[in-house]
Every structure is written in structure tokens, then in C-alpha cells.
Design a protein around this motif. Structure first.
Motif, mmCIF file in Angstrom:
data_model
loop_
_atom_site.group_PDB
_atom_site.id
_atom_site.type_symbol
_atom_site.label_atom_id
_atom_site.label_comp_id
_atom_site.label_asym_id
_atom_site.label_seq_id
_atom_site.Cartn_x
_atom_site.Cartn_y
_atom_site.Cartn_z
ATOM 1 N N UNK A 27 -14.245 10.048 9.573
ATOM 2 C CA UNK A 27 -13.894 11.317 10.203
ATOM 3 C C UNK A 27 -15.096 12.259 10.111
ATOM 4 N N UNK A 28 -15.300 13.055 11.149
ATOM 5 C CA UNK A 28 -16.413 14.012 11.170
ATOM 6 C C UNK A 28 -15.871 15.391 11.555
ATOM 7 N N UNK A 35 -13.820 15.162 14.864
ATOM 8 C CA UNK A 35 -13.933 13.886 15.566
ATOM 9 C C UNK A 35 -13.354 12.802 14.681
ATOM 10 N N UNK A 36 -12.070 12.435 14.918
ATOM 11 C CA UNK A 36 -11.464 11.426 14.044
ATOM 12 C C UNK A 36 -12.133 10.059 14.218
ATOM 13 N N UNK A 80 -6.720 15.693 13.846
ATOM 14 C CA UNK A 80 -6.327 14.310 13.562
ATOM 15 C C UNK A 80 -7.161 13.649 12.479
ATOM 16 N N UNK A 81 -7.859 14.448 11.660
ATOM 17 C CA UNK A 81 -8.652 13.871 10.568
ATOM 18 C C UNK A 81 -7.726 13.521 9.405
ATOM 19 N N UNK A 126 -9.177 11.541 6.406
ATOM 20 C CA UNK A 126 -9.923 11.164 5.198
ATOM 21 C C UNK A 126 -10.073 12.314 4.214
ATOM 22 N N UNK A 127 -10.066 13.552 4.735
ATOM 23 C CA UNK A 127 -10.181 14.720 3.872
ATOM 24 C C UNK A 127 -9.452 15.870 4.568
#
Lengths: 148, 148
Positions: free
Chosen positions: A58-59, A87-88, B31-32, B34-35
Motif C-alpha cells: 500500500x502507498x 494507492x492500494x 482501501x489501504x 497494511x497500515x
């Protein structure tokens, strides 16, 4: 508080646009390991990267100073202080940031650090960032060969 | 872009100071997974939380607007736009942010999302945030009893 490092090393001609980016690795400086946090400065004309997307990471970016142009496919959007974008992982729409203004721009970028291997696809180029057979990160053409 | 939610629910008197914090869950909106990335607004007098530290989660904050006071043990430090701070998992020094100014302050907070269970220790109180036997997150006293 931490040394700055310059430049991306994408081994393609478009990569020249990102050679002058400057990153400060803030997360590392604080001893954080679960995700990366970088403060990135782009001088006028400089790009964040060549267009890309990540397979597993993820960003997230948050603009701190100046004006940046987010380029995603044929769409562009101007971002200023207070604006952010995410940006998933696996979203196969390439993106990057360009500083099209005449002043420096600064943003924060956050990225996952996962035990499984992320691949970064530079969609407009025959280029991917991958884990090489020796375990290091490096670049490969789509047919697996080295970009030299 | 996303709904804001107000208030912390720490079941102790000091928790009243954080009841008015307002969080926008930006990472979720993109839609992230990871964190977590939240944009937090503290009105004058409002706290980010009661003093705490995390067992497993890295925490990073970036001030976007206004002036915040970082309180860590007996130390305080003023932070303004451009300033950031990081708190690695397991660092057993409690911290929190207070808005001691007369204008709203806004910051970005980033936190890990790990498959293993994080515990949050509110060091000045007989209180921890833990995973309850039914799997939900909740609070417990240090002897394991419910704070009621």
C-alpha cells in the motif's frame, strides 16, 4: 535529523526525470520497522518515479509544501498542501507525481514493509523491480532478462 | 472524502481530555489495509489520547496545521507544521499530544496493522487496551479485571 539521499536509478531513459528527487528516511530515523516513511523533495521538473504500481504494498502520500501533479494513466490532478492520495496494493493503474511548478514541492510518502515480496511494475516501460535470485532487489525486463 | 468520527472512549477521568478529538480515516477511504492513516483535528485544550505506548505497533505523526505539545514523561516539546515524531513499538516511554494553543491543530497519524495482537499501555492509569476473550478490542485493568 537524518541524511538525505538523492535519485532513483531506474535503468530507462524516462528514469532521468526522477534522478534528482531527494528522500529523507524519517521512519528509519525513529527506528520504525512496520512501514516506511519518507519526506521527499522534488525540485521543479523532477518526478517522484516513473509511472508504476505495486503488487503487495500500500502507498499513501500527503503533500506538505508546494504543488504537485498526480499523473495516473491519462488523468492528471493538481495537489497542494493538505491534499493526499492512496494507492492500494494490486491496483493496476500506474501513477507518479511530477513537479510542474516553478517552486520546490515536498510530500510525505508511506509504504508497507511486508515479509512477502513486493514487485513494482513500471507500466509504461518494459521494466519491473523484483527480488533477484541472490535475494537483492533489482530490475528485470518482462521476459526476466536484466535491463543491463 | 470520508466521514469524521469524534472522541476516544478511555474509561478513566483523564480520558475526558481526548473525547473531543476528531479523526478522519484516510487510509480506509483509499482501501489501504497494511497500515492506518488518520487525519486528526484537536481543538484548543483537546488531547490526542491519554499517555500511552504500544507493544507491537509503530506510530508516526506529522503536524499539518497549528501547534501541538508533545508530552513524553516529564518532557514537553512544541511541534508545528513540518515537524514529525516517531514511536517504535515496545518503546516503554508514554506519550501523547495536547493542543495547548488557542487555535485548532491538525496532524496525520500512521499506525501499524499487524496480525499479532497489539496492547496499548496507558502508563499513568491502571488501564490497558487489549484483546478481550471474545476477540473484540476493549479495556482492562492491570489485574485483568474490567474497568466497568
Amino acid at each position: 535529523m537524518t541524511g538525505a539521499e538523492s535519485g532513483a536509478d531506474h535503468p530507462v531513459e524516462a528514469g532521468l526525470n526522477a534522478r534528482q528527487r531527494v528522500k529523507q528516511r524519517l521512519g528509519d530515523a525513529f527506528g520504525l520497522t512496520d512501514y516506511g516513511v519518507n519526506r521527499v523533495t522534488l525540485a521543479p521538473g523532477v518526478w517522484s518515479s516513473i509511472p508504476h504500481f505495486h503488487s503487495r504494498e500500500d502507498e499513501f502520500i500527503q503533500v506538505l509544501e508546494g504543488t504537485l501533479t498526480l499523473v495516473s494513466g491519462s488523468e492528471t490532478r493538481q495537489l497542494g498542501p493538505g491534499d493526499c492520495a492512496g494507492f492500494p496494493a494490486g491496483l493496476d493503474r500506474p501513477h507518479h507525481l511530477e513537479n510542474r511548478s516553478d517552486a520546490p514541492a515536498v510530500y510525505l510518502e508511506i509504504g508497507s514493509r511486508r515479509p512477502d515480496v513486493d514487485e513494482c511494475d513500471y507500466a509504461g516501460e518494459d521494466l519491473r523491480a523484483v527480488q533477484l535470485p541472490d535475494g537483492r532487489r533489482g530490475y528485470a525486463r518482462r521476459n526476466g532478462s536484466s535491463p543491463g
